[in-house]
Design a protein around this motif. Sequence first.
Motif, PDB file in Angstrom:
ATOM      1  N   VAL A 149     -33.884  22.367 -59.161  1.00  0.00           N
ATOM      2  CA  VAL A 149     -33.752  22.423 -57.695  1.00  0.00           C
ATOM      3  C   VAL A 149     -33.478  21.047 -57.138  1.00  0.00           C
ATOM      4  O   VAL A 149     -32.527  20.702 -56.174  1.00  0.00           O
ATOM      5  CB  VAL A 149     -34.873  23.054 -57.047  1.00  0.00           C
ATOM      6  CG1 VAL A 149     -34.940  22.608 -55.574  1.00  0.00           C
ATOM      7  CG2 VAL A 149     -35.080  24.269 -57.461  1.00  0.00           C
ATOM      8  N   GLY A 150     -34.184  19.992 -57.563  1.00  0.00           N
ATOM      9  CA  GLY A 150     -33.989  18.504 -57.243  1.00  0.00           C
ATOM     10  C   GLY A 150     -32.567  18.124 -57.747  1.00  0.00           C
ATOM     11  O   GLY A 150     -31.901  17.341 -56.993  1.00  0.00           O
ATOM     12  N   PHE A 189     -29.562  19.997 -57.925  1.00  0.00           N
ATOM     13  CA  PHE A 189     -28.681  20.542 -57.361  1.00  0.00           C
ATOM     14  C   PHE A 189     -28.806  19.978 -55.877  1.00  0.00           C
ATOM     15  O   PHE A 189     -27.676  19.953 -55.012  1.00  0.00           O
ATOM     16  CB  PHE A 189     -28.526  21.857 -57.398  1.00  0.00           C
ATOM     17  CG  PHE A 189     -28.120  22.539 -58.760  1.00  0.00           C
ATOM     18  CD1 PHE A 189     -26.646  22.850 -58.612  1.00  0.00           C
ATOM     19  CD2 PHE A 189     -28.961  22.984 -59.656  1.00  0.00           C
ATOM     20  CE1 PHE A 189     -26.076  23.238 -60.039  1.00  0.00           C
ATOM     21  CE2 PHE A 189     -28.331  23.451 -60.831  1.00  0.00           C
ATOM     22  CZ  PHE A 189     -27.008  23.387 -61.029  1.00  0.00           C
ATOM     23  N   SER A 190     -29.994  19.778 -55.538  1.00  0.00           N
ATOM     24  CA  SER A 190     -30.148  19.339 -54.003  1.00  0.00           C
ATOM     25  C   SER A 190     -29.548  17.798 -53.663  1.00  0.00           C
ATOM     26  O   SER A 190     -29.289  17.415 -52.428  1.00  0.00           O
ATOM     27  CB  SER A 190     -31.732  19.457 -53.668  1.00  0.00           C
ATOM     28  OG  SER A 190     -32.016  20.470 -53.765  1.00  0.00           O
ATOM     29  N   MET A 191     -29.610  17.035 -55.045  1.00  0.00           N
ATOM     30  CA  MET A 191     -28.995  15.788 -54.854  1.00  0.00           C
ATOM     31  C   MET A 191     -27.647  15.616 -55.051  1.00  0.00           C
ATOM     32  O   MET A 191     -27.010  14.603 -54.681  1.00  0.00           O
ATOM     33  CB  MET A 191     -29.598  14.766 -55.761  1.00  0.00           C
ATOM     34  CG  MET A 191     -31.261  14.930 -55.739  1.00  0.00           C
ATOM     35  SD  MET A 191     -31.815  13.838 -54.176  1.00  0.00           S
ATOM     36  CE  MET A 191     -31.295  12.225 -54.784  1.00  0.00           C
ATOM     37  N   GLN A 192     -26.968  16.667 -55.159  1.00  0.00           N
ATOM     38  CA  GLN A 192     -25.436  16.588 -55.301  1.00  0.00           C
ATOM     39  C   GLN A 192     -24.576  16.029 -54.138  1.00  0.00           C
ATOM     40  O   GLN A 192     -23.656  15.508 -54.339  1.00  0.00           O
ATOM     41  CB  GLN A 192     -24.972  17.976 -55.935  1.00  0.00           C
ATOM     42  CG  GLN A 192     -25.368  18.594 -57.260  1.00  0.00           C
ATOM     43  CD  GLN A 192     -24.927  17.543 -58.050  1.00  0.00           C
ATOM     44  OE1 GLN A 192     -23.745  17.357 -58.276  1.00  0.00           O
ATOM     45  NE2 GLN A 192     -25.669  17.207 -59.220  1.00  0.00           N
ATOM     46  N   HIS A 193     -25.088  16.256 -53.056  1.00  0.00           N
ATOM     47  CA  HIS A 193     -24.395  15.842 -51.717  1.00  0.00           C
ATOM     48  C   HIS A 193     -24.224  14.290 -51.583  1.00  0.00           C
ATOM     49  O   HIS A 193     -23.533  13.938 -50.911  1.00  0.00           O
ATOM     50  CB  HIS A 193     -24.912  16.660 -50.451  1.00  0.00           C
ATOM     51  CG  HIS A 193     -26.117  16.085 -50.077  1.00  0.00           C
ATOM     52  ND1 HIS A 193     -27.488  16.521 -50.752  1.00  0.00           N
ATOM     53  CD2 HIS A 193     -26.446  15.361 -49.137  1.00  0.00           C
ATOM     54  CE1 HIS A 193     -28.546  15.789 -50.048  1.00  0.00           C
ATOM     55  NE2 HIS A 193     -27.862  15.027 -49.251  1.00  0.00           N
ATOM     56  N   TYR A 215     -17.694  16.998 -54.241  1.00  0.00           N
ATOM     57  CA  TYR A 215     -18.980  17.834 -54.071  1.00  0.00           C
ATOM     58  C   TYR A 215     -18.463  19.079 -53.194  1.00  0.00           C
ATOM     59  O   TYR A 215     -17.960  18.915 -52.213  1.00  0.00           O
ATOM     60  CB  TYR A 215     -19.903  17.165 -53.216  1.00  0.00           C
ATOM     61  CG  TYR A 215     -21.277  18.096 -52.633  1.00  0.00           C
ATOM     62  CD1 TYR A 215     -21.968  18.540 -53.634  1.00  0.00           C
ATOM     63  CD2 TYR A 215     -21.416  17.987 -51.546  1.00  0.00           C
ATOM     64  CE1 TYR A 215     -22.997  19.449 -53.184  1.00  0.00           C
ATOM     65  CE2 TYR A 215     -22.341  18.968 -51.011  1.00  0.00           C
ATOM     66  CZ  TYR A 215     -22.995  19.551 -51.812  1.00  0.00           C
ATOM     67  OH  TYR A 215     -24.171  20.464 -51.456  1.00  0.00           O
ATOM     68  N   PRO A 225     -19.912  22.147 -51.569  1.00  0.00           N
ATOM     69  CA  PRO A 225     -21.303  23.004 -51.224  1.00  0.00           C
ATOM     70  C   PRO A 225     -21.563  24.128 -51.690  1.00  0.00           C
ATOM     71  O   PRO A 225     -22.554  24.623 -52.047  1.00  0.00           O
ATOM     72  CB  PRO A 225     -21.315  22.466 -49.809  1.00  0.00           C
ATOM     73  CG  PRO A 225     -20.368  21.602 -49.429  1.00  0.00           C
ATOM     74  CD  PRO A 225     -19.121  21.569 -50.429  1.00  0.00           C
ATOM     75  N   ASN A 270     -22.027  24.599 -55.248  1.00  0.00           N
ATOM     76  CA  ASN A 270     -23.268  23.929 -55.850  1.00  0.00           C
ATOM     77  C   ASN A 270     -24.414  24.889 -55.758  1.00  0.00           C
ATOM     78  O   ASN A 270     -25.092  24.938 -56.319  1.00  0.00           O
ATOM     79  CB  ASN A 270     -23.397  22.656 -54.954  1.00  0.00           C
ATOM     80  CG  ASN A 270     -24.462  21.870 -55.313  1.00  0.00           C
ATOM     81  OD1 ASN A 270     -24.680  21.253 -56.351  1.00  0.00           O
ATOM     82  ND2 ASN A 270     -25.623  21.868 -54.413  1.00  0.00           N
ATOM     83  N   TRP A 271     -24.481  25.643 -54.432  1.00  0.00           N
ATOM     84  CA  TRP A 271     -25.594  26.411 -54.232  1.00  0.00           C
ATOM     85  C   TRP A 271     -25.484  27.570 -55.249  1.00  0.00           C
ATOM     86  O   TRP A 271     -26.510  28.359 -55.494  1.00  0.00           O
ATOM     87  CB  TRP A 271     -25.652  26.737 -52.888  1.00  0.00           C
ATOM     88  CG  TRP A 271     -25.800  25.622 -51.978  1.00  0.00           C
ATOM     89  CD1 TRP A 271     -25.112  25.239 -50.792  1.00  0.00           C
ATOM     90  CD2 TRP A 271     -26.856  24.732 -52.264  1.00  0.00           C
ATOM     91  NE1 TRP A 271     -25.577  24.128 -50.399  1.00  0.00           N
ATOM     92  CE2 TRP A 271     -26.709  23.715 -51.062  1.00  0.00           C
ATOM     93  CE3 TRP A 271     -28.032  24.228 -52.839  1.00  0.00           C
ATOM     94  CZ2 TRP A 271     -27.349  22.320 -50.859  1.00  0.00           C
ATOM     95  CZ3 TRP A 271     -28.828  23.154 -52.998  1.00  0.00           C
ATOM     96  CH2 TRP A 271     -28.504  22.356 -51.970  1.00  0.00           C
ATOM     97  N   MET A 302     -26.685  26.592 -58.441  1.00  0.00           N
ATOM     98  CA  MET A 302     -28.014  26.454 -58.492  1.00  0.00           C
ATOM     99  C   MET A 302     -28.784  27.908 -58.483  1.00  0.00           C
ATOM    100  O   MET A 302     -29.650  28.127 -59.462  1.00  0.00           O
ATOM    101  CB  MET A 302     -28.589  25.751 -57.315  1.00  0.00           C
ATOM    102  CG  MET A 302     -30.092  25.471 -57.313  1.00  0.00           C
ATOM    103  SD  MET A 302     -30.694  24.858 -55.728  1.00  0.00           S
ATOM    104  CE  MET A 302     -30.748  26.120 -54.933  1.00  0.00           C
TER     105      MET A 302
END
Length: 795
Positions: free
Chosen positions: A231-232, A234-238, A418, A420, A423-424, A427
């Motif tokens: 989770v961390g 994929f959350s940092m990908q942006h 990136y 979005p 990405n989600w 994840m």
Amino acid sequence: MEMASRVEIDEDSDNNKGSMWDLDQKLDQPMDEEAGRLKNMYREKKSSALLLLRLAFQSLGVVYGDLGTSPLYVFYNTFPGKIEDPEDVVGALSLIIYSLTLIPLLKYVFVVCKANDNGQGGTFALYSLLCRHAKIKTIPNQHRTDEELTTYSRSTFHEQSFAAKTKRWLERHVSRKNALLILVLVGTCMVIGDGILTPAISVLSAAGGIKVDHPNMSNDVVVVVAVVILVGLFSMQHYGTDRVSWLFAPVVLLWFLVIGGIGIFNIWKYDSSVLKAFSPVYIFRYFKRGGKEGWTSLGGIMLSITGTEALFADLAHFPVSAVQLAFTAVVFPCLLLAYSGQAAYLMTHKDHVVDAFYRSIPDSIYWPVFVIATAAAIVASQATISATFSIIKQALAHGCFPRVKVVHTSRKFLGQIYVPDINWILMVLCIAVTAGFKNQSQIGNAYGTAVVIVMLVTTLLMTLIMILVWRCHWILVLLFTGLSLVVECTYFSAVLFKVDQGGWVPLVIAAAFLLIMYVWHYGTVKRYEFEMHSKVSMAWILGLGPSLGLVRVPGIGLVYTELASGVPHIFSHFITNLPAIHSVVVFVCVKYLPVYTVPEEERFLVKRIGPKSFHMFRCVARYGYKDLHKKDDDFEKKLFDNLFLFVRLESMMEGFSDSDEYSLYGQQTEQLRDGLLNNNNGNTTSSNIDTTISSVDSIVPVRSPMHANFTVRSSGQASSQTETDELEFLNSCRDAGVVHILGNTVVRARRDARFYKKIAIDYVYAFLRKICRENSVIFNVPHECLLNVGQIFYV
């Protein structure tokens, strides 16, 4: 493809043949001349030795993270039960050694990486190379002007050569083009599957080190820790990789040095006899002794070469020589030492195969290595996720993926993007795989299935590359293809036994993405064909006169179309239903080409349509699959800059009266004048020079204004005045307002269509159209300046 589309158009327009049809062709020719003067040869810059070393160091973090973390889980997936005979460990090690030698080293690093498209790798990069050497692109929107790009490198064939025969065989039937496209899409979908499975197995394997030190800990705790890390991640990908990428190379280099050093220690401490695995005899003994179980264990052995496709997909920004140096000097020897060290440990600790990597670490450095392993797993996952984003962008550029938001996270590196939405999705699927399987074995089976299918696709594409692009001798092609297929089909037969043990996961994921991509591409092709067959004849436009039979209101209308020539149906639909049109009309065509990038100075092609009094232009904006389609803030500004530049150059060309260059086109000008006089229609005679400007442009170089003054005769002052008047007119129209006219074409299945076609078009494609980004958002068009023109067509 281009010739075929022309034939279809000619058949549809038989009634328009004759002088008016000739006039139509001459007034709106493709942009050969505008593109011709932009031709230059691309030259790759040579790197110094010091720069090469630095790039090789940097490539470790981006390219080899995935391949480097394989020692975390290979032996466990090879022997998911218990090791019965120590000789099996030697046989497995021998298989690992020769797998690493044949696939990553010989096939990819020294052969496949050379097939990059100006530094870009992946299945779509190979497909782009093939599209430039054969007319196999299913959307026939290319023209010979595109071949004049500096990045559009291609070679010619001798008519009787094997390459020419293969090219004709591919181009002969649409079904073969579609089959090749589906093959590329399958490989792309499997890479997306890698983007889901790599973080799952790498992070779960790294987190498993906690349980080694605390044997009584529940496996669920390890899964929870892995999910939190994911989770961390994929959350940092942006934030993009640019801000933290400076850490990647040191972390991965440290990782390789650590596992190599531990391998040397274990070989010295436990059993140096494992080095006899470098003899291939032990592979034969392994299969003879293991039978079917030995054969199916190849699914675990194959995990030692996972990350090889990511190696090729992440090739951007690094010269091939740097990637080769990093692999041969660091990656390859360290991996061999790491696997040999684990094998030496397992020779005396057969029961520790489940946690072979962590068990083989000396106690004094256990926790530092655990931290480094977790960091390396995160870097490996990051590299695979970035490769997934890149390949999605390439698919989008080829019209094979719904329009999604692409964010460029670095101003220095356009390749760092990136996405979005993707990405989600990655994840959610990654967490579902991790929490659903809970163990490395089933995830490893799924991972192996995805990887081997991608490798098979790459082998088949490379066969065509060697024939059409490299024009290798058929013996070399046969040798490469045969050797690759023997190894990869062997692995593929092994993973088939494990489809029911987790191998079905990438197949389901790939099937879902393949359905989405193919249906979207099918709808895109049909929309383009509709545009082609319903475009309006220029003769009809000329018949309307300078006012187009309407009230010309102040302002500029930008009419977006997928056509690079001809007047789109949307325009006739618009002026049929509304009584007014803008004083200046510009037909804007944005298209992607099978090149990695289009240089900024070659991006826009502008030409005039019809006489000057019509104030109609065409602008073609061309992009490569790696370009920042910045369409966003400065697209409109760049478009008008190029339009004004065209008017100035056109005026300069009118100044040539009797120069040598101009006289070369005397015959062509006379032919055009005859065609126009034969169709004496209002203001057509006044456009004699206007329509020949492009022809003069093709040979006459773009001259500086100072040089132009020496060449211009008495007509120079008049043309300068005309230029000033038109530029003032364009500026006043621009100040009056710019309106973006976009077509909103709805595709629907016919009533008599088959049920699967109705489902694909009326439901799947319609749903994708509804959720994907609108063109107005991509071009950052303000709502107050947007005009959508709807139309429906049935397929």
